[in-house]
Write a protein that holds these residues in place. Structure first.
Motif, PDB file in Angstrom:
ATOM      1  N   THR A   1      -1.618   5.879  -4.083  1.00  0.00           N
ATOM      2  CA  THR A   1      -2.394   4.778  -3.517  1.00  0.00           C
ATOM      3  C   THR A   1      -2.358   3.615  -4.494  1.00  0.00           C
ATOM      4  O   THR A   1      -2.391   3.825  -5.711  1.00  0.00           O
ATOM      5  CB  THR A   1      -3.868   5.205  -3.339  1.00  0.00           C
ATOM      6  OG1 THR A   1      -3.890   6.425  -2.614  1.00  0.00           O
ATOM      7  CG2 THR A   1      -4.660   4.152  -2.588  1.00  0.00           C
ATOM      8  N   LEU A   2      -2.286   2.418  -3.949  1.00  0.00           N
ATOM      9  CA  LEU A   2      -2.366   1.240  -4.807  1.00  0.00           C
ATOM     10  C   LEU A   2      -3.788   0.697  -4.733  1.00  0.00           C
ATOM     11  O   LEU A   2      -4.285   0.378  -3.643  1.00  0.00           O
ATOM     12  CB  LEU A   2      -1.364   0.177  -4.342  1.00  0.00           C
ATOM     13  CG  LEU A   2      -1.235  -1.043  -5.245  1.00  0.00           C
ATOM     14  CD1 LEU A   2      -0.712  -0.662  -6.629  1.00  0.00           C
ATOM     15  CD2 LEU A   2      -0.327  -2.094  -4.606  1.00  0.00           C
TER      16      LEU A   2
ATOM     17  N   LEU B   1       4.631  -6.318  -0.093  1.00  0.00           N
ATOM     18  CA  LEU B   1       3.780  -5.211   0.348  1.00  0.00           C
ATOM     19  C   LEU B   1       2.349  -5.663   0.642  1.00  0.00           C
ATOM     20  O   LEU B   1       1.724  -5.196   1.593  1.00  0.00           O
ATOM     21  CB  LEU B   1       3.766  -4.113  -0.737  1.00  0.00           C
ATOM     22  CG  LEU B   1       2.821  -2.938  -0.529  1.00  0.00           C
ATOM     23  CD1 LEU B   1       3.327  -2.037   0.595  1.00  0.00           C
ATOM     24  CD2 LEU B   1       2.682  -2.114  -1.818  1.00  0.00           C
TER      25      LEU B   1
ATOM     26  N   ARG C   1       8.151  -3.128  -4.549  1.00  0.00           N
ATOM     27  CA  ARG C   1       7.593  -3.243  -3.190  1.00  0.00           C
ATOM     28  C   ARG C   1       6.575  -4.384  -3.110  1.00  0.00           C
ATOM     29  O   ARG C   1       6.541  -5.129  -2.130  1.00  0.00           O
ATOM     30  CB  ARG C   1       6.946  -1.919  -2.769  1.00  0.00           C
ATOM     31  CG  ARG C   1       7.988  -0.855  -2.389  1.00  0.00           C
ATOM     32  CD  ARG C   1       7.353   0.494  -2.116  1.00  0.00           C
ATOM     33  NE  ARG C   1       6.510   0.505  -0.907  1.00  0.00           N
ATOM     34  CZ  ARG C   1       5.820   1.582  -0.506  1.00  0.00           C
ATOM     35  NH1 ARG C   1       5.889   2.716  -1.207  1.00  0.00           N
ATOM     36  NH2 ARG C   1       5.092   1.527   0.588  1.00  0.00           N
TER      37      ARG C   1
ATOM     38  N   LEU D   1      -1.661   1.872  -9.980  1.00  0.00           N
ATOM     39  CA  LEU D   1      -0.930   2.895  -9.232  1.00  0.00           C
ATOM     40  C   LEU D   1      -1.639   4.236  -9.423  1.00  0.00           C
ATOM     41  O   LEU D   1      -1.490   4.891 -10.462  1.00  0.00           O
ATOM     42  CB  LEU D   1       0.521   2.974  -9.718  1.00  0.00           C
ATOM     43  CG  LEU D   1       1.349   4.125  -9.141  1.00  0.00           C
ATOM     44  CD1 LEU D   1       1.304   4.150  -7.618  1.00  0.00           C
ATOM     45  CD2 LEU D   1       2.784   4.053  -9.645  1.00  0.00           C
TER      46      LEU D   1
ATOM     47  N   LEU E   1       5.180   9.532  -3.126  1.00  0.00           N
ATOM     48  CA  LEU E   1       5.899   8.804  -4.175  1.00  0.00           C
ATOM     49  C   LEU E   1       6.234   9.792  -5.289  1.00  0.00           C
ATOM     50  O   LEU E   1       5.318  10.362  -5.886  1.00  0.00           O
ATOM     51  CB  LEU E   1       5.019   7.664  -4.713  1.00  0.00           C
ATOM     52  CG  LEU E   1       5.610   6.788  -5.807  1.00  0.00           C
ATOM     53  CD1 LEU E   1       6.626   5.810  -5.251  1.00  0.00           C
ATOM     54  CD2 LEU E   1       4.503   6.010  -6.532  1.00  0.00           C
TER      55      LEU E   1
ATOM     56  N   LEU F   1       0.470   4.214  -0.216  1.00  0.00           N
ATOM     57  CA  LEU F   1       1.903   4.139  -0.514  1.00  0.00           C
ATOM     58  C   LEU F   1       2.694   5.297   0.071  1.00  0.00           C
ATOM     59  O   LEU F   1       3.918   5.289   0.033  1.00  0.00           O
ATOM     60  CB  LEU F   1       2.103   4.095  -2.033  1.00  0.00           C
ATOM     61  CG  LEU F   1       1.487   2.861  -2.718  1.00  0.00           C
ATOM     62  CD1 LEU F   1       1.456   3.053  -4.227  1.00  0.00           C
ATOM     63  CD2 LEU F   1       2.242   1.597  -2.344  1.00  0.00           C
TER      64      LEU F   1
ATOM     65  N   VAL G   1       7.049   0.681  -7.130  1.00  0.00           N
ATOM     66  CA  VAL G   1       5.873   0.061  -6.515  1.00  0.00           C
ATOM     67  C   VAL G   1       5.840  -1.434  -6.847  1.00  0.00           C
ATOM     68  O   VAL G   1       5.532  -2.271  -5.985  1.00  0.00           O
ATOM     69  CB  VAL G   1       4.588   0.782  -6.967  1.00  0.00           C
ATOM     70  CG1 VAL G   1       3.349   0.039  -6.499  1.00  0.00           C
ATOM     71  CG2 VAL G   1       4.594   2.219  -6.432  1.00  0.00           C
TER      72      VAL G   1
END
Ligand code: ADP
Ligand code: GLC
Length: 488
Positions: A72-73, A132, A127, A90, A66, A63, A124
């Motif tokens: 990172t997702l 995404l 997105r 998340l 942030l 990501l 997030v």
């Protein structure tokens, strides 16, 4: 027909992280929705407990920076009683890698960066909603409570392009997530979001308010609460906005996770039971008396409480009505934690009445099950209650709920009044208003009902046979999702 892809966004989910009923709902709904042709993935913050429970984790997306740190997702799954839950997590250590609660530190104080933490979660989610992840493009985003309230705002102000439909579910209007206007830019909300039709709420940024204003549909967790929150008395300042949503606001009653709450196969019970083996409940009653050091009371019911100890839950009224409760010969087994003054009040009551009042301060899943399976009646004297889940488990476990006639409590318990008794349909007792005198009157009625074992057992069986699961509610959520889906 392919399943409808839905992204659920929440700050807690049973069994990974739970402070209350929100977690129960977020944890149970996906499995029930799967049966209705809805494929839910749940986005959660990467708290340590969530990362520990995540199985088959893989990186779904890097990501970038942030809210001041790398993020990172992750995609994976977590085991739950009703089946595996599909998760998106998340992973942003600077926001979520902390020991303590999801909202507050070990000292009980809210994390000072809560607006940044949950706004990041919402960004997030938006997105993901905008595509995404190539292999998961949700047609609906289902946002729960204030922590996910900004999702519709980020979708609305996030530029052109297709966006998913949005549903915001409010589990408790008392928690609104209002934060200083000065954070607007830091939360990456554009200036045009600052409007009475956007995130502005009495001069602050209102996370929940934004969701309630901007979502395609708003739901809450019972029909009665849906009506109550449109009034000055129950709306907590948001009644005007909620009234303006008209028929776009609805109440969908919560279900009970009947895989977690099954008296026939509950590992926390001394003896499993069901309507055909109701006698076996006696062993659980004895075990409960043992656990709380209560003397035997064949002539009077053992009352249970499983609750946050707060003003909302009317726990001060239980203390006020305690002399009456004891006067009827009743015993009290209470499990809860919360306000210091209430904790102290119940500890003192236990010390003053050994063998008659048993108190356990803290959070204990196993003991909650033992209380439901062993007490004769469960007290829920809430001043307001969006839905309430403990009265549902009480019903399923053969404990008569004694509830205030508010919100979801009014919708789920049938009062054993003369008419209901004659018709044989009652399941518990309701009282109103939520005051000590009304609670005392309910205790007197309960004592009278106890003296009529046939009527009592009838109520027990009615409650145990009631349809409390998620099938019906999931059907309603699925229908709502179809109404707002982006491709629809
Ligand atoms: P709320 O979310 O407002 O606290 P609910 O009745 O919807 O109220 O949900 C409460 C949930 O938390 C139920 O699953 C209940 O069993 C559980 N619970 C509440 N207090 C405790 C406790 N002290 N120990 C274990 N479980 C608890
Ligand atoms: C909130 C409410 C409670 C409801 C739960 C789940 O915590 O206080 O009444 O049952 O959310 O929807």
């Amino acid at each position: 027909m392919t399943a409808l892809p839905v992204l659920a966004v929440a700050s807690e989910a049973y069994p990974l992280v739970k402070t209350g009923g929100l977690a129960d709902v977020v944890g149970a709904l996906p499995a029930a929705l799967a049966a209705e042709g809805v494929a839910v993935r749940t986005l959660l913050p990467g708290y340590p407990a969530v990362l520990r429970a995540l199985r088959d984790a893989e990186v779904a997306a890097e990501l970038g920076p942030l809210a001041g740190g790398p993020a990172t997702l992750l995609a994976g799954r977590a085991e739950a009683e009703g089946g595996a839950m599909a998760l998106l997590v998340l992973d942003a250590p600077h926001l979520f890698a902390r020991e303590g609660g999801p909202y507050a530190g070990p000292d009980g104080r809210d994390w000072p960066d809560n607006p940044q933490r949950f706004a990041a979660l919402c960004r997030v989610a938006a997105r993901i909603g905008k595509g995404l992840l190539p292999n998961f493009v949700p047609e609906v985003v289902h946002a729960h409570d204030w922590q996910a309230g900004l999702v519709p705002a980020y979708l609305r102000y996030g530029g052109a392009g297709a966006r998913p439909g949005t549903v915001v579910t409010v589990h408790n209007l008392a928690f609104q997530g209002s934060f200083p206007r000065a954070l607007l830019a830091e939360l990456e909300l554009p200036p045009e979001a600052w409007s009475i039709d956007g995130v502005e709420y009495y001069g602050a940024i209102g996370f929940l308010k934004a969701g309630l204003r901007l979502a395609d549909r708003v739901t809450t967790v019972s029909p009665t609460y849906a009506a109550e929150i449109t009034t000055a008395e129950g709306g907590m300042g948001l009644e005007g906005l909620l009234r303006a949503r008209g028929s776009e606001l609805s109440g969908i009653l919560n279900g009970l996770d009947t895989a977690v709450w099954d008296p026939g196969r509950d590992p926390h019970l001394a003896a499993p039971f069901d309507t055909r083996r109701l006698k076996a409940r006696e062993a659980n009653r004895a075990a409960l008396r043992g656990a709380f050091g209560l003397d035997d009371t064949p002539d009077a019911p053992v009352l249970g409480v499983v609750s946050r100890l707060t003003w909302q839950k009317g726990m001060d009224l239980v203390l006020e009505a305690l002399p009456d409760l004891l006067g009827h010969g009743m015993r009290l087994a209470l499990l809860g934690s919360g306000d210091r003054a209430l904790e102290a009040g119940f500890s003192e009551a236990a010390a003053a009445h050994p063998g008659r009042v048993g108190v356990r301060l803290g959070y204990d899943e196993a003991l909650a099950h033992a209380i439901q399976g062993g007490c004769d009646a469960l007290l829920v004297p809430s001043r307001f209650e969006p839905c309430g889940l403990t009265q549902l488990s009480a019903l399923r476990y053969g404990a008569l709920p004694v509830v205030a006639r508010v919100g979801g409590l009014a919708d789920t318990v049938i009062d054993c009044n003369t008419v209901a008794l004659a018709a044989g349909v009652g399941t518990g007792l309701q009282f109103a208003p939520t005051t000590a005198p009304a609670l005392r009157a309910a205790l007197a009625r309960l004592a009278a009902l106890w003296r009529d074992p046939k009527a009592w057992q009838r109520a027990q069986r009615n409650g145990m046979a009631a349809d409390l699961g998620w099938t019906q509610p999931a059907r309603r959520y699925a229908a709502l999702f179809q109404e707002v889906r982006s491709g629809g």
